[in-house]
Design an enzyme around this catalytic site. Structure first.
Site, PDB file in Angstrom:
ATOM      1  CE  LYS A  67      -2.596   0.271   3.587  1.00  0.00           C
ATOM      2  NZ  LYS A  67      -1.607   0.908   4.489  1.00  0.00           N
ATOM      3  CB  THR A  69       5.111   0.107  -2.635  1.00  0.00           C
ATOM      4  OG1 THR A  69       5.884  -0.443  -1.564  1.00  0.00           O
ATOM      5  CG2 THR A  69       5.940   0.112  -3.908  1.00  0.00           C
ATOM      6  NE  ARG A  90      -0.308   4.793   8.625  1.00  0.00           N
ATOM      7  CZ  ARG A  90      -0.325   3.519   8.987  1.00  0.00           C
ATOM      8  NH1 ARG A  90      -0.633   3.181  10.217  1.00  0.00           N
ATOM      9  NH2 ARG A  90      -0.023   2.578   8.108  1.00  0.00           N
ATOM     10  CE  LYS A 101       2.346  -2.883   8.242  1.00  0.00           C
ATOM     11  NZ  LYS A 101       3.175  -1.791   7.691  1.00  0.00           N
ATOM     12  CB  ALA A 269      -5.253   1.071  10.925  1.00  0.00           C
ATOM     13  CG  PHE A 297      -3.384  -2.739   9.360  1.00  0.00           C
ATOM     14  CD1 PHE A 297      -2.355  -3.543   8.918  1.00  0.00           C
ATOM     15  CD2 PHE A 297      -3.346  -2.306  10.679  1.00  0.00           C
ATOM     16  CE1 PHE A 297      -1.303  -3.915   9.754  1.00  0.00           C
ATOM     17  CE2 PHE A 297      -2.310  -2.667  11.524  1.00  0.00           C
ATOM     18  CZ  PHE A 297      -1.284  -3.480  11.071  1.00  0.00           C
ATOM     19  CG  PHE A 377       4.270  -9.282  -5.795  1.00  0.00           C
ATOM     20  CD1 PHE A 377       5.164  -9.581  -4.778  1.00  0.00           C
ATOM     21  CD2 PHE A 377       3.267  -8.348  -5.539  1.00  0.00           C
ATOM     22  CE1 PHE A 377       5.064  -8.965  -3.536  1.00  0.00           C
ATOM     23  CE2 PHE A 377       3.156  -7.732  -4.307  1.00  0.00           C
ATOM     24  CZ  PHE A 377       4.063  -8.038  -3.296  1.00  0.00           C
ATOM     25  CD1 TRP A 406       9.127  -3.037  -4.345  1.00  0.00           C
ATOM     26  CD2 TRP A 406      10.437  -3.640  -6.045  1.00  0.00           C
ATOM     27  NE1 TRP A 406      10.312  -3.506  -3.814  1.00  0.00           N
ATOM     28  CE2 TRP A 406      11.148  -3.879  -4.842  1.00  0.00           C
ATOM     29  CE3 TRP A 406      11.069  -3.938  -7.252  1.00  0.00           C
ATOM     30  CZ2 TRP A 406      12.433  -4.413  -4.810  1.00  0.00           C
ATOM     31  CZ3 TRP A 406      12.367  -4.463  -7.223  1.00  0.00           C
ATOM     32  CH2 TRP A 406      13.038  -4.698  -6.018  1.00  0.00           C
TER      33      TRP A 406
END
Length: 552
Positions: A67, A69, A90, A101, A269, A297, A377, A406
């Site tokens: 998210k 990214t 954030r 994470k 979150a 999240f 991906f 990415w």
């Protein structure tokens, strides 16, 4: 190259140059070295025509969604198209950075930099919040020790201590041991800093005066007569606020492509409200024509809280919502083991796509245009991507775009950026999920039914008793912040996909009057996470020249 290697190889522009893109002069920032700065307050500018883009996602999985990214890549794409843009994110917490994470700076060629600084101590905001929170804790126990003029019941102090790291051993503690001079013994515990009410207050305050006023409203516990005790009663609101005099200023950095990024505040979150600060978002809107922000999240947590908790304070609703999904995560929701996600599985993808459908449906209820960004991906097959794009278009009736940020930075989201600009210009009528006059149970029921796809809310005995107290105090009409597992739409982390007909179980409430909401603790969600068997810290190192490895 991996994320940290890509970040370390990037060329950073002087922060004064990045500030100049937002028409901020050198006198309007406070530099923290050459490539970081605080923005001085107040920030002025005409935000009347600025567009706000909210990026959220499906429920997170071990497969990763990206998210942040996509948020960074979308901002870079808008800048490539000549837009005056700012990204509002954030701040990362050391808990997930050292845990499992990872950080919150994006990835690949869609990152904010300097990645190491931002993911570690940055400009000291997390440390200031931790110290301010624990200063209040010390003042509470000192008041009790020094005669307890306010008649505080030590058994009913609800203000825990905090630390910005995952430390399960501190969830429940006993303090005050050691004799008469060491305090009054009582049960206590630690939350992670990002769950602190001070974090929520920092992120919802409009200015320093509002910050101080909100701090004074914090309920720290109850008297022996069961009356609430606030920070104002302790007469220490000013002392706590002054410790945050620098932390309240938003931080300015840049992406690899030199797009301005304002990073400030970092509530989780799942156990907090999950949005960066109102001050940061307002500043971005005043300084740029397009602001790309994210919530924590999935859309069931951060997305809902952005709409129902942050938006009323911000005074601005999103002009478009982007929901991030990945083929891998949807296959995981469709029942594929995490070790087999690289194998093509169209059937599992179809089953897992119900999770995406729930989030598209829930965000569409707010009356704002919704777009899906499929974060590709390398293991995704063309057949899987094509199937997912077709599903979103034909079944969900919203636009979807294959993004490759990415690997390609802003160049991997140009089509998404075009769609976002067009969607943000569409007329929309924001529709709140609940009325401000609804009681807590009604608000929670509307969230469960309209956002989670469940049936009902059930209060456990402690929550029922608390609700009666809240009604007497007049707190039962405040907004509600649901503390729920991020891994499922339900309160059962193992219920993947899009479960239905479930009940959300609320075990207790936590009043956060300074923040302006009531937290509903559901299921077995914890406000102090633990570290995994193999924490990320085991793979980190620094050499004699100060070069960091293993950070992601």
């Amino acid at each position: 190259m991996n994320d940290i290697e890509i970040s370390q190889a990037a060329t950073e522009a002087p922060i004064t140059e990045i500030a100049g893109k937002l028409d901020l002069s050198a006198d309007q920032i406070e530099q923290y070295g050459a490539v970081k700065a605080k923005i001085k307050l107040p920030v002025t500018g005409d935000a009347s025509t600025s567009k706000l883009i909210l990026v959220t996602s499906i429920n997170p999985t071990p497969a990763g969604e990206g998210k942040s990214t996509v948020t960074v890549g979308l901002g870079d794409a808008l800048q490539r198209q000549g837009k005056k843009v700012a990204i509002a994110l954030r701040e990362p917490s050391l808990g997930p950075v050292m845990g499992i994470k990872g950080g919150a700076t994006g990835g690949g060629y869609a990152q904010v930099i300097p990645m190491e600084d931002i993911n570690l101590h940055f400009t000291g905001d997390m440390g200031a919040l931790t110290e301010a929170h624990d200063t209040l804790s010390a003042l509470i126990d000192n008041h009790i020790q020094q005669g307890n003029e306010l008649n505080i019941d030590p058994r009913q102090v609800i203000w825990k201590r905090v630390i910005d790291i995952n430390d399960r051993a501190l969830r429940q503690t006993v303090i005050g041991l050691g004799g008469r001079t060491s305090g009054i013994p009582r049960q206590d515990g630690f939350d992670i800093t990002v769950a602190s009410e001070l974090m929520a207050i920092l992120c919802l305050s409009k200015d320093l005066a509002d910050l101080k006023a909100r701090i004074n409203k914090i309920v720290i516990g109850y008297t022996y007569d069961k009356d609430p005790v606030t920070v104002a009663d302790l007469k220490v609101g000013g002392a706590i606020a002054l410790l945050l005099k620098d932390a309240i200023k938003p931080n300015l950095v840049q992406t690899i492509e030199h797009t301005p990024a304002i990073i400030h505040g970092g509530p989780f979150a799942n156990i907090a409200h999950g949005c960066n600060s109102v001050i940061a978002t307002k500043s971005a809107l005043a300084l740029a024509n397009y602001v790309v922000t994210e919530s924590g999240f999935g859309a069931d947590l951060g997305g809902e809280k952005f709409m129902d908790i942050k938006t009323p304070v911000l005074g601005k609703t999103p002009d478009a919502v982007v929901i991030v999904a990945t083929v891998r995560a949807l296959k995981y929701n469709g029942g594929v083991d995490k070790n087999n996600l690289q194998e093509e599985n169209l059937a599992a993808l179809a089953t897992g796509s119900e999770n995406l459908k729930r989030h598209v449906t829930s965000m569409s209820r707010y009356g704002v245009p919704v777009i899906v960004a499929v974060n590709r991906f390398t293991s995704d097959t063309d057949a899987e991507i094509d199937q997912l794009l077709a599903y979103v278009k034909d079944e969900l009736h919203v636009q979807a775009f294959d993004t490759t940020v990415w690997a390609n930075g802003g160049g991997g989201a140009l089509d998404l950026a075009d769609a976002v600009v067009a969607a943000a210009d569409e007329p929309s009528t924001f529709k709140p999920l609940y009325d401000s006059d609804d009681d807590l149970v009604t608000k929670m029921t509307k969230i469960v039914q309209n956002i989670y796809g469940g049936r009902d809310v059930e209060l456990e005995p402690k929550a029922k008793r608390q609700l009666k107290t809240f009604q007497k105090q007049g707190w039962d009409k405040l907004p509600v912040c649901m503390a729920k597992t991020q891994y499922s739409l339900s309160d059962n982390a193992k219920a993947l996909g899009a479960p239905t007909e479930f009940t959300i179980h609320v075990r207790e409430f936590v009043p956060k009057l300074g923040a302006g909401f009531i937290v509903a603790m559901t299921g077995n969600v914890l406000t102090m996470p633990g570290l995994p068997k193999h924490p990320a810290a085991l793979d980190m190192d620094i050499d004699a020249d100060g070069k960091i490895t293993g950070l992601f």
